[in-house]
Design a protein around this motif. Structure first.
Motif: not given
Ligand code: ARG
Length: 276
Positions: A35-62
């Motif tokens: 739920n990308a409405a919870f800065p600094p863990f997950e939130y949106k910048q325009g269409k992009a997702f950002t935040g602590v959990d989102m960065q970890i999500a990308k590392l996990l997918a990789d």
């Protein structure tokens, strides 16, 4: 030996089938519920997702050799989406609770948090509270003495449970107070400014960031609860669970977890992700 390999091959085929039937759609994708409405863990910048959990999500997918797809939904849908297998993992600043544990498996905890209270700067009802030096007991007494008082919280969160009362968490709640459920913490915070709600109870770091972005709000930085975040996977999905725990271990050991968290807390983070 030959027999051993035959058994191994059969086991792999069964495992392969199980994964194919898990209902996670495309096997090359890692679908992450948030739920990308919870800065600094997950939130949106325009269409992009950002935040602590989102960065970890990308590392996990990789790590898992998959393409990340972030699925933004209401917070109180995250558990169901993981349970049903629509998303492989919930990464949503989610507090580990006994009730949630009955529905999903949690990874190791990666962050300690607490509920705090936000009010409108200048609201005289709060003048008795020394916000630099108040105890949780004093806030509890304050809350239990209020009449005609509403607390805004995000639906399905531990903030709601704390204010409303929740048997599983052992929270009595405040029967004298009306607890309102909002789709986001920020919407609740904006309603303080509009005088539609008297206070908001939400996780500490989001409280600080939301208060700063809305403006005109004061955060009482005193922990009303003691909580820890973890990621949620479908019960028995050891593949995702193990991959996430291995990543968390690695990030803790090499100091990257602290670096990621700090960068989002102090605003130096640059990570963003847009779904393909
Ligand atoms: N930590 C709280 C909970 O688990 C709030 C989480 C809200 N997360 C979000 N992404 N909106 O209930």
């Amino acid at each position: 030996m030959k027999k051993f390999f035959a058994v191994l091959l059969a086991a792999c085929m069964v495992a392969g089938t199980a994964v194919a039937f898990a209902g996670c759609g495309d096997d090359d994708m890692l679908r992450v519920a948030t739920n990308a409405a919870f800065p600094p863990f997950e939130y949106k910048q325009g269409k992009a997702f950002t935040g602590v959990d989102m960065q970890i999500a990308k590392l996990l997918a990789d790590d898992m050799g998959k393409t990340l797809e972030i699925v933004d939904m209401e917070f109180d849908s995250v558990i169901n989406s993981v349970k049903s297998g629509d998303c492989a993992i919930g990464m949503a600043g989610m507090t580990v609770t006994e009730t949630r544990k009955e529905q999903v498996d949690f990874t190791d905890e990666y962050y300690e948090s607490a509920q705090v209270m936000i009010y409108k700067t200048g609201d005289t009802r709060f003048t008795g509270i020394d916000k630099e030096d108040v105890t949780a007991t004093e806030i509890e007494t304050f809350l239990s003495e209020q009449t005609d008082f509403t607390v805004g919280t995000q639906n399905g969160t531990t903030g709601y449970m704390y204010s409303h009362g929740d048997e599983g968490m052992g929270y009595d709640g405040y029967s004298n107070i009306e607890t309102l459920g909002y789709t986001t913490g920020a919407a609740a915070a904006r309603d303080i400014i509009e005088d539609k709600v008297d206070a908001v109870i939400i996780d500490r770091q989001p409280a600080l960031m939301i208060a700063e972005s809305v403006g005109g709000l004061t955060v009482i930085d005193c922990a009303l609860t003691s909580e820890a975040y973890a990621f949620a996977v479908r019960k028995g999905d050891t593949e995702t669970l193990n991959a996430a725990n291995a990543l968390l271990d690695e990030l803790e050991e090499n100091g990257e977890l602290d670096k990621i968290i700090n960068s989002f807390f102090d605003g130096t983070a640059t990570f963003t992700y847009t779904n393909p």
